[in-house]
Design an enzyme around this catalytic site. Sequence first.
Site, PDB file in Angstrom:
ATOM      1  N   ASP A  58       0.881  -1.176   0.000  1.00 48.01           N
ATOM      2  CA  ASP A  58       0.000   0.000   0.000  1.00 48.01           C
ATOM      3  C   ASP A  58       0.915   1.222   0.000  1.00 48.01           C
ATOM      4  OD1 ASP A  58      -2.501  -1.645   0.981  1.00 48.01           O
ATOM      5  OD2 ASP A  58      -0.896  -2.050   2.414  1.00 48.01           O
ATOM      6  N   TRP A 177     -38.444   0.505 -18.252  1.00 50.33           N
ATOM      7  CA  TRP A 177     -39.458   1.161 -19.062  1.00 50.33           C
ATOM      8  C   TRP A 177     -40.747   1.274 -18.234  1.00 50.33           C
ATOM      9  CZ3 TRP A 177     -44.234  -0.671 -20.910  1.00 50.33           C
ATOM     10  CH2 TRP A 177     -44.911   0.238 -21.748  1.00 50.33           C
ATOM     11  N   ASP A 341     -48.429  12.589 -32.537  1.00 48.87           N
ATOM     12  CA  ASP A 341     -47.363  11.641 -32.199  1.00 48.87           C
ATOM     13  C   ASP A 341     -47.083  10.719 -33.386  1.00 48.87           C
ATOM     14  OD1 ASP A 341     -46.001   9.399 -30.376  1.00 48.87           O
ATOM     15  OD2 ASP A 341     -46.202  11.197 -29.150  1.00 48.87           O
ATOM     16  N   LYS A 451     -41.000  16.346 -30.868  1.00 50.41           N
ATOM     17  CA  LYS A 451     -40.755  15.296 -29.865  1.00 50.41           C
ATOM     18  C   LYS A 451     -39.825  14.288 -30.525  1.00 50.41           C
ATOM     19  CE  LYS A 451     -43.128  11.617 -27.293  1.00 50.41           C
ATOM     20  NZ  LYS A 451     -44.428  11.024 -26.985  1.00 50.41           N
ATOM     21  N   TRP A 452     -38.585  14.233 -30.044  1.00 52.63           N
ATOM     22  CA  TRP A 452     -37.542  13.386 -30.656  1.00 52.63           C
ATOM     23  C   TRP A 452     -37.426  12.107 -29.836  1.00 52.63           C
ATOM     24  CZ3 TRP A 452     -33.554  15.170 -34.365  1.00 52.63           C
ATOM     25  CH2 TRP A 452     -32.559  14.221 -34.607  1.00 52.63           C
ATOM     26  N   ASP A 453     -37.839  11.010 -30.422  1.00 49.67           N
ATOM     27  CA  ASP A 453     -37.902   9.739 -29.703  1.00 49.67           C
ATOM     28  C   ASP A 453     -36.738   8.833 -30.096  1.00 49.67           C
ATOM     29  OD1 ASP A 453     -38.988   7.798 -28.065  1.00 49.67           O
ATOM     30  OD2 ASP A 453     -40.996   7.969 -28.900  1.00 49.67           O
ATOM     31  N   MET A 454     -36.520   7.789 -29.332  1.00 50.33           N
ATOM     32  CA  MET A 454     -35.504   6.774 -29.642  1.00 50.33           C
ATOM     33  C   MET A 454     -35.923   5.514 -28.910  1.00 50.33           C
ATOM     34  SD  MET A 454     -32.780   5.588 -30.872  1.00 50.33           S
ATOM     35  CE  MET A 454     -31.133   4.925 -30.713  1.00 50.33           C
ATOM     36  N   ASN A 455     -36.461   4.557 -29.661  1.00 52.72           N
ATOM     37  CA  ASN A 455     -37.146   3.452 -29.011  1.00 52.72           C
ATOM     38  C   ASN A 455     -36.408   2.128 -28.986  1.00 52.72           C
ATOM     39  OD1 ASN A 455     -39.618   4.380 -27.850  1.00 52.72           O
ATOM     40  ND2 ASN A 455     -40.145   5.052 -29.901  1.00 52.72           N
ATOM     41  N   ASP A 523     -43.377   6.519 -20.086  1.00 53.29           N
ATOM     42  CA  ASP A 523     -44.612   6.176 -20.799  1.00 53.29           C
ATOM     43  C   ASP A 523     -45.711   5.788 -19.828  1.00 53.29           C
ATOM     44  OD1 ASP A 523     -43.762   6.707 -23.312  1.00 53.29           O
ATOM     45  OD2 ASP A 523     -43.201   4.655 -23.808  1.00 53.29           O
TER      46      ASP A 523
HETATM   47  C1  GLA Z   1     -42.425   5.867 -27.335  1.00 52.09           C
HETATM   48  C2  GLA Z   1     -42.764   7.142 -26.583  1.00 52.09           C
HETATM   49  C3  GLA Z   1     -44.265   7.330 -26.573  1.00 52.09           C
HETATM   50  C4  GLA Z   1     -44.781   7.379 -27.997  1.00 52.09           C
HETATM   51  C5  GLA Z   1     -44.373   6.116 -28.744  1.00 52.09           C
HETATM   52  C6  GLA Z   1     -44.712   6.228 -30.216  1.00 52.09           C
HETATM   53  O1  GLA Z   1     -42.811   4.743 -26.619  1.00 52.09           O
HETATM   54  O2  GLA Z   1     -42.240   7.109 -25.287  1.00 52.09           O
HETATM   55  O3  GLA Z   1     -44.607   8.522 -25.894  1.00 52.09           O
HETATM   56  O4  GLA Z   1     -44.275   8.519 -28.644  1.00 52.09           O
HETATM   57  O5  GLA Z   1     -42.983   5.876 -28.635  1.00 52.09           O
HETATM   58  O6  GLA Z   1     -44.376   5.095 -30.918  1.00 52.09           O
END
Ligand code: GLA
Length: 705
Positions: A58, A177, A341, A451-455, A523
């Site tokens: 140490d 989620w 949406d 609203k820019w999503d990424m699923n 969600d």
């Molecule tokens: C995600 C978003 C939702 C909605 C769906 C649409 O799950 O969190 O709020 O926009 O996609 O496919």
Amino acid sequence: MNIHFDPVLRIFSISTDHSSYVFGINDKGILQHLYWGDPVAAADCAPLLGSRSHSSFDAALDREAEEYAYWGGLSYMEPSLKVRWHDGVRDLRLDYEGYAIEQQDGRETLTIMLKDEYYPLQARLIYTVFPGLDLIERSAVIDNCGSQDIVLENVQSAAWTMPVLPRHRLTHVTGKWSGEFQLRNTDLSEGKTVLESRRGFTDGHANPWFAIDGGNASEQSGQVWFGALAWSGNWKIVAEKTAFELVRVTGGINDFDSEWTLQPGHSFATPTFVGGYVSDGFGAMSRMLHRYQYEVVAPDRGLRKVLYNSWEATYFDVNVQDQMELAERASRLGVELFVIDDGWFGQRNHDHAGLGDWTVNSDKFPNGLGELIHKVRGLGMEFGIWVEPEAVNPDSDLYRSHPDWVYHFPTRSRTELRNQLVLNLSMPEVKSYILSFMSELLGQHDISFIKWDMNRTITEPGMHNHPLNRQKELWTRHVHSLYEIWAELREKFPHVAFETCAGGGSRIDFGMLRYADQAWPSDNTDAFDRLSIQEGFSYVYTPKLMTCWVTEEISGMNKRATSIAYRFHSAMTGTLGIGANLNHWSKDQLAEAAALVDQYKAIRPLVQEGRQYRLGMLKHKGVEAVQYVGSDGNGGEESVLFAFLHSQKLGDRLPRLLLQGLNPDKGYRIDGIDGVHSGQSLMRIGIELPLRGDFDSLMYHIREQ
Ligand code: GLA
């Protein structure tokens, strides 16, 4: 001047209004952390500077408190920097070289220069302080000053050394989620506790933020040290405790499956890691982080609008008639922004097809989007729209034309999640595809909100366009490219507000929030579930950034029924939105909702710009309460209280709730309660809550008299 260097003692000190942060250069030329906490005189820290050892096993304990630990020599804790030189050597020796202090726009920045004793690498450690905030922003820039590549195997933003405490309790959030931002705490034991994302973006399982206290801090009292990273890809925060009572929290881009080749003459800048210290509890910590967002991360763009989003109302079954009807009803409620949406483009009739084909679906909108936008604008609302630019359905024209535009390995199948793959944002043609369809969408339509999503997360991380020995750059390149796209769009379309969303509340961090105006936290729109999600969110992020929707009476998530007032009150604690199918709501329901929207508008500046106080004292009775305090615009104070009862039991009356944040010497009136109440009595004797039965709620507007 907040930043000082004492050349005799060789000690740097950074002072904020209520804290001191001190480190020095020890006899080995190593930057050694000395102190972080309530204000002290830097010179008093001098005896703390110096090497320590315990045994040959140490031998360099001083390196455990290193400001920026390089991996080389006797360093065995989590490193901040680890490199591989062109000749195969994997060892760093960073010597202190000098410093610079600069001031700009009230901010003060200290840069410390370190240099390897043999190889041409310079590390610049950057510390920035802001007027009135007890926070320090830290980051590092690594420069390749030579003529050969240097591989950065691990390059962290900063390491925060904690003081010795009887316990080191780590508070953080976890989730999934539809169950994001759940608060947890655990005592650190010797070893490492790692919070991280390896999924390609900041995700619901963890958020890049930590807080440490001695086990006894509460909302209103106690010392808390905390930090949050501005990185939206794979990140890592490691809290490591040694057998010698040292706790160091190191954070930055995750080094898992990650490398960066630093070419000659190039630099690599880490994301920032902001850290802070408060002596008056978790509430003060959150308010400090909230001010940081308002003043530094996302300087204000005014109040957020009451929005309507049609996702839960129509899902993919979008058509111009229904949307126009919804818009009419929404405008009658007082909604200011109508957002359509998913489902408006390509063959997007379900989540199996169409993603990537960003042309308006002519069956659903025979006259283009213009017809709906015209209607919405005519109703006095702004128009917003959903996109998910980073992903593609294999069943899409885009994928059929460009199957090689996604991350993949040639010998492996492409894992689909929600029937989609992730576009390779490191390819210039992909980046310009996204920029051009977004520019067309925003340039040709009167749109003021995206609203820019990424699923989905990233799998099979291969970039066929990139050299084989630099494939591990993917995780970082994706985020750099994403930030560049957002920066360009924001610059080109300054009137457009952006919302960050990633399958609910997955991509919320100070990196994304430099570009986003608001964030979709989950969600899960069950008004009761939302209370714990929103509470966890509020530990770090501001109510103004938090979009909340009022949805149907029976929540799809838990089949729980709640009243309109309860659902509204829950959603009014952030930026109010409505996501129910208003075409199915009765006249009475619509009238009640319109009155609640009005009430929200009256208290909106308090919620969105005031100071937030979490009132947790009746949690054991099933009561959640949150209060906001701000100015009434006439030199007085104003406040709003929301309280929610889960379920009354055994006919119990609730104990009185103590308010916070008021002026003890002022008198206040509360709508619905007779008389004038002193701030002192409201905070020390409290108020009675007439909450009864199951899922009851109230909102009290409190005004200085
Ligand atoms: C995600 C978003 C939702 C909605 C769906 C649409 O799950 O969190 O709020 O926009 O996609 O496919």
